[in-house]
Scaffold this motif. Structure first.
Motif, mmCIF file in Angstrom:
data_model
loop_
_atom_site.group_PDB
_atom_site.id
_atom_site.type_symbol
_atom_site.label_atom_id
_atom_site.label_comp_id
_atom_site.label_asym_id
_atom_site.label_seq_id
_atom_site.Cartn_x
_atom_site.Cartn_y
_atom_site.Cartn_z
ATOM 1 N N ASP A 1 13.755 -182.279 46.046
ATOM 2 C CA ASP A 1 13.024 -182.900 44.951
ATOM 3 C C ASP A 1 11.904 -181.903 44.641
ATOM 4 N N ASP A 2 12.097 -181.127 43.559
ATOM 5 C CA ASP A 2 11.156 -180.042 43.272
ATOM 6 C C ASP A 2 9.769 -180.579 42.914
ATOM 7 N N ARG A 3 8.775 -179.951 43.500
ATOM 8 C CA ARG A 3 7.396 -180.355 43.198
ATOM 9 C C ARG A 3 6.559 -179.107 42.916
ATOM 10 N N THR B 1 6.874 -173.556 43.430
ATOM 11 C CA THR B 1 7.393 -174.918 43.492
ATOM 12 C C THR B 1 7.904 -175.180 44.891
ATOM 13 N N GLN C 1 10.301 -181.068 48.146
ATOM 14 C CA GLN C 1 9.936 -182.162 49.052
ATOM 15 C C GLN C 1 10.945 -183.274 48.907
#
Ligand code: UT7
Length: 329
Positions: A198-200, A207, A210
Motif C-alpha cells: 500500500d504505497d504511502r 514512497t 506500508q
C-alpha cells in the motif's frame, strides 16, 4: 566416531476451541462428507484471541524438556519453525523468556510446512559439529490468523497448534540416520501468504510501502501432485543413504496435510497403512506443528517406542520439502 544426535523428548499443545466440519458447513458451502472423504479431517483446533503462538509453543517446549529429563537452563539453542510468529521480528526469544531457557540463543526459521523438518536438520548441524549439546526445536503455527474464511477450498484445511522436540548430543552413534532438504522456487506461486503493498508517499520522490499480509492462496491440485511425487522420492533417498529398506521403517510420520497424500505416499513406498501416524482427523493441517504434534501423540500413547525407526517428511509452500529418518529416543 563424531558427535551424533538423538531426539530424547517431545511435547505439544493445541488450543482448546474445536472447529468441526459441521461448523464449517455454517460458514461456506461444504459438507462433512466432502471434507472427510477428500482430506480425512473432522476437527481443527483454533486459537482464541487470548491465546498466542508463543504461549502454546512454551507449553509444548516445557513438556518436551520434561520428557528429556533436563531443565530449561540446559538448553543451548532454540529454533522456532513458524510462518505465523506473534511478532515479525521473531517469537523464539519470547519462548526462551517464557520457559526460562536463560542460557539459550534463540531464532526463528521460516519454511512453511517444511519448517519443523528444516529446523530439526539445522539443529543436527549444530549438534554434530559439537557447537551445542541440547537444542530445542519447536514447530508452531496459527494459520487461522491468515486463512480466508470465505474460501471453501482452503479454509476447511487449516488448524492451530505447537509441537516441540529436544535434540541432544550422543557419544555412541547418531540416531538421526539420514536427512535431506529440497526447494523448488519455480512453483512458488502454488501456495502463498502474500504481502500486498500500500504505497504511502513520504516526501517528494520517496514512497514507502506500508501494506499488510493477505490471506493464504493455494492451488490445491498442484500442491497435491507435487507432494505425492516428491515426498516418496525424498524418503526413498533417505532410506538409501541410511541403508534401510521399507520393511525397516516402523512408522511413517508425514506432514498432516491430507490423509489421501499420506495413504498415497505409503503405498508408493510399500509401507503398510498401519504404520502411518495420523492425527489429521482431530487437528487438520497445522503447518510447522503437524509433525511434532503427531509424534508427541504417538509417543505418549506408547505407539512409538524407544529404538523405533521413524521416516518423516515435511512439504509445502516454497515449494519446499524434506525428509529424515531417525531412531526415537
Ligand atoms: O500444508 C501445505 C500443503 N498443502 C497441501 O498438501 C494441500 C494439497 N491439496 C489437497 O489436499 C487437495 O487438493 C484439496 C483437499 C485442497 C482439494 O481436494 P481435491 O480432490 O484436489 O479437490 P479439487 O480442488 O479438485 O475440487 C474438486 C471439487 C471442485 O468442484 P468442481 O470444480 O469439480 O465442481 C471444488 O470446487 O470440489 C469443490 N470443492 C469443495 N466442495 C465442497 C473445493 N473445496 C470444497 C469444499 N467443499 N470445502
Amino acid at each position: 566416531m563424531g558427535a551424533g544426535m538423538a531426539i530424547t523428548g517431545c511435547g505439544s499443545a493445541a488450543p482448546t476451541s474445536v472447529l468441526t466440519n459441521h461448523h464449517l458447513t455454517q460458514m461456506v458451502e461444504t459438507s462433512d462428507d466432502w471434507i472427510y472423504t477428500r482430506t480425512g479431517m473432522k476437527n481443527r483446533h483454533i486459537a482464541s484471541p487470548m491465546e498466542s503462538l508463543s504461549q502454546l509453543s512454551a507449553t509444548a517446549a516445557k513438556n518436551a524438556i520434561a520428557m528429556a529429563g533436563i531443565s530449561a537452563a540446559n538448553i543451548d539453542l532454540i529454533i522456532l519453525a513458524t510462518s505465523t510468529p506473534d511478532d515479525l521480528f521473531g517469537s523464539a526469544c519470547k519462548i526462551q523468556g517464557l520457559i526460562g531457557a536463560t542460557n539459550a540463543v534463540a531464532f526463528d526459521l521460516t519454511a512453511a510446512c517444511s519448517g519443523f523438518l528444516f529446523a530439526l536438520i539445522t539443529a543436527s548441524q549444530f549438534i554434530r559439529t559439537g557447537a551445542y549439546r541440547n537444542v530445542l526445536v519447536v514447530g508452531a503455527d496459527l494459520l487461522s490468523r491468515w486463512v480466508d474464511w470465505t474460501d471453501r477450498a482452503s479454509c476447511v484445511l487449516f488448524g492451530d497448534g505447537a509441537g516441540a522436540v529436544v535434540c541432544q548430543r550422543t557419544k555412541n552413534g547418531d540416531r538421526l540416520l539420514s536427512s535431506g532438504m529440497y526447494s523448488d522456487g519455480s512453483d512458488n506461486n502454488s501456495l502463498n501468504l502474500h504481502y500486498q503493498n500500500d504505497d504511502r508517499p513520504l516526501v517528494e520522490d520517496i514512497t514507502v510501502q506500508q501494506g499488510t499480509y493477505q490471506p493464504i492462496t493455494m492451488n490445491g491440485k498442484e500442491v497435491y501432485r507435487f507432494a505425492v511425487a516428491k515426498v516418496p522420492e525424498a524418503i526413498e533417498k533417505a532410506m538409501f543413504h541410511a541403508n534401510l529398506k521399507a520393511d525397516d521403517i516402523d512408522w511413517l510420520l508425514l506432514h498432516q496435510a491430507n490423509q489421501r497424500i499420506m495413504d498415497a505416499v505409503a503405498k508408493r513406498l510399500n509401507i503398510p497403512q498401519s504404520k502411518i501416524l495420523s492425527n489429521i482427523a482431530e487437528y487438520g493441517n497445522t503447518s510447522a506443528a503437524s509433525i511434532p504434534l503427531a509424534l508427541d501423540a504417538a509417543v505418549r500413547a506408547g505407539k512409538v517406542k524407544p529404538g523405533d525407526t521413524v521416516a518423516t517428511s515435511g512439504f509445502g509452500a516454497g515449494l519446499s520439502w524434506g525428509s529424515a529418518i531417525f531412531k526415537w529416543g
